[in-house]
Design an enzyme around this catalytic site. Sequence first.
Site, mmCIF file in Angstrom:
data_model
loop_
_atom_site.group_PDB
_atom_site.id
_atom_site.type_symbol
_atom_site.label_atom_id
_atom_site.label_comp_id
_atom_site.label_asym_id
_atom_site.label_seq_id
_atom_site.Cartn_x
_atom_site.Cartn_y
_atom_site.Cartn_z
ATOM 1 N N GLU A 48 -11.755 -30.584 15.993
ATOM 2 C CA GLU A 48 -10.331 -30.426 15.700
ATOM 3 C C GLU A 48 -9.789 -29.267 16.518
ATOM 4 O O GLU A 48 -10.473 -28.252 16.714
ATOM 5 C CB GLU A 48 -10.107 -30.146 14.204
ATOM 6 C CG GLU A 48 -8.638 -29.870 13.894
ATOM 7 C CD GLU A 48 -8.292 -29.937 12.412
ATOM 8 O OE1 GLU A 48 -9.195 -29.779 11.580
ATOM 9 O OE2 GLU A 48 -7.101 -30.142 12.110
ATOM 10 N N CYS A 247 -6.666 -32.055 9.657
ATOM 11 C CA CYS A 247 -5.244 -32.043 9.275
ATOM 12 C C CYS A 247 -4.320 -32.177 10.472
ATOM 13 O O CYS A 247 -3.158 -32.561 10.315
ATOM 14 C CB CYS A 247 -4.907 -30.757 8.537
ATOM 15 S SG CYS A 247 -5.724 -30.597 6.952
ATOM 16 N N ASN A 378 -6.481 -38.836 7.519
ATOM 17 C CA ASN A 378 -7.512 -37.795 7.526
ATOM 18 C C ASN A 378 -8.117 -37.606 6.147
ATOM 19 O O ASN A 378 -9.132 -38.202 5.830
ATOM 20 C CB ASN A 378 -6.943 -36.483 8.064
ATOM 21 C CG ASN A 378 -7.928 -35.338 7.878
ATOM 22 O OD1 ASN A 378 -9.114 -35.522 8.119
ATOM 23 N ND2 ASN A 378 -7.456 -34.191 7.439
ATOM 24 N N GLU A 379 -7.490 -36.809 5.312
ATOM 25 C CA GLU A 379 -8.059 -36.668 3.956
ATOM 26 C C GLU A 379 -6.954 -36.900 2.941
ATOM 27 O O GLU A 379 -6.697 -36.086 2.071
ATOM 28 C CB GLU A 379 -8.799 -35.332 3.760
ATOM 29 C CG GLU A 379 -8.007 -34.115 4.085
ATOM 30 C CD GLU A 379 -8.750 -32.805 3.875
ATOM 31 O OE1 GLU A 379 -9.989 -32.767 3.852
ATOM 32 O OE2 GLU A 379 -8.055 -31.796 3.729
#
Length: 660
Positions: A48, A247, A378-379
């Site tokens: 990331e 994120c 993503n989450e």
Amino acid sequence: MKYKTRFWPLLVSLLLFGSFALAQNNLTVDVSQSVARIQPTMYGIFYEDINFAADGGLYPEMIKNRSFEFDEPMMGWQQPNSVKLAFNPNSGYATVIKSLHDGEKFNFCRVEVNNPDQYVIINEGFRGMGIRQGAHYDLTLRAAKRSGNVRRITLELIDDAGNVLGAGTIIPTSKQWANYATEITATKTEAKAKLRITFSGKGELDLDMISLFPQDTWKNRKNGLRKDLVQLLYDLRPGFLRFPGGCIVEGRTLAKRYQWKKTVGPVGERATLVNRWNTEFNHRLTPDYYQSFGLGFFEYFQLSEDLGAEPLPILGCGMACQFNTGELVPMDELDPYVQDALDLIEFANGPVDSPWGKVRADMGHPKPFNMKYIGIGNEQWGPEYIKRYKVFAKALKDAYPDIVLVSTAGPFPDGDFFEYGMGELVKLDAELVDEHYYRPPSWFRENADRYDDYDRNGPKIFAGEYAAQSVEIASPNNKNNWETALSEAAFMTGLERNADLVHLTSYAPLMAHADGWQWTPDMIWFNNLESIGTPNYYVQKLFANHPGTDLLRITRDGEQLSGQNDLYASAVKDAGKNELIIKLVNTAENSQKVKVDVEGGKPGAEGKFTRLRSDDLSAENSFESPRNVYPTEGTVRLNGNALQVELPAHSLSVFRVSLD
Ligand code: AHR
């Protein structure tokens, strides 16, 4: 005397640990039965752009804000008073002349030179610029002579005191925008150099895309990736590369989300975007953190190929980060997002005569990248995610039935978000679910059996982000110390023991600039000249370098060994080499004797081991002591069919024994 010196350590051990230290742990490994195939993707990388991991890190552009596109267009540039300097578009000095990507405007910088030969602009780099004595650097820029005659541009690397450490010259000739280049050779090694630009003559000159790159890059590619950092990744032998996050995929708002289409094509035409970690944490503000996208999706695919890793892109699914705005794309406006995912598959795998396959081919890679996985969100958590996931899954599977979809169970390993998400994904027959755990070291030791009782009929698991937090999640005081790494090692034996279910795993985050980070712990730390692996990196490396091909059953009294007596174990076979690989973790404060009886096959007389250990659980690696916690190697003789070893306190050992 001889007896005395030998006797004392034994006596001391007996007094300290009593009979405990002498107790032997008897294990059995059956090498005749493959419990499951170990997926080649088992140990991979989560990448990331956080902590200056791209610009200022893996993407070694040395000029910060090279095209004046930051929200404050002269951020990163110092402007002495000797000349007038104006940034357009609205200052009246110039109009924006480049107009690309759906009419978005691009900035440039106009200098008005009244006092020739005085330095006028200085770029500060990414917390300085790391230069090495004798190394060569490519300086390129775009310029247009607007009025008068600025005859020469002198470009100098300088140190804090203004001493010149290398220089190049450019003679601007054209009134139109034109590209210019020069080479600078550094005369001294300096971690925090700057670039000073001086102008001769008088007049107005427009400048854009001022770029400085080391020539010594990974695979010597022009404007390629930072060599030492890619080498650290390469040495892991990762099974996959997940990108671009994290994120960062989602953005704090939908407008600021990551859009892969804006990261491909000519580098100079990729629109700069603020990095979502820029001002995320008040305790680690980095307002100068932007994404140039010089490291974009093409480069990620290329890096995956270089590493021999499966590319695993994660795409936004119409939900901005739920820790920030949580902005949602209405369901009836989701199509462009789904189309982005479909187009990405075409970009990666499509023929050269398809629209997006052609973009890839034009960038120099006519061969498909053979992408097999794609992540949706993503989450994310909650019903809004499930609703959107269904739409993506239908469209992607209809068009590309073989692509494996990665879905997410949210940011936590348990609790309501997790239970709801996992429950729904099971109902939807999801293929691969991404789980995240940022938990204390004790959680990792206590949860090494997490997957032992998981439903084998449900989705496969991608342990996509995990790291033991020595203080707490997002604390700036978290350390990459030996306790965290050892606890992760204990946990990883559990991942490996469940390799029939767990198909991909990755530590997160991957990288951090020592002067520009927002989040800790991180697997690799670097500054402008050096990079180091943390103890956590070496744990990952030991597992990833010895993944094996077939899972074997290793037990103590018929049970999985998962923390009993502070011991953890997993075993695999490397069928190609016909070798048994046993990973043993001892989290106890004392050494422990272990006997492993090899059943169902004949082990060789001697084995090899690689070990990580430290008596000090707070031990860390640093730029000064990069090998404080570092693997050592040795050999061990077998006793017939038995491997008998003494595992040092706080250690991870990987044994390899040939099988006849
Ligand atoms: O790894 C840092 C962040 O942690 C990731 O961006 C996010 O997915 C998780 O919350």
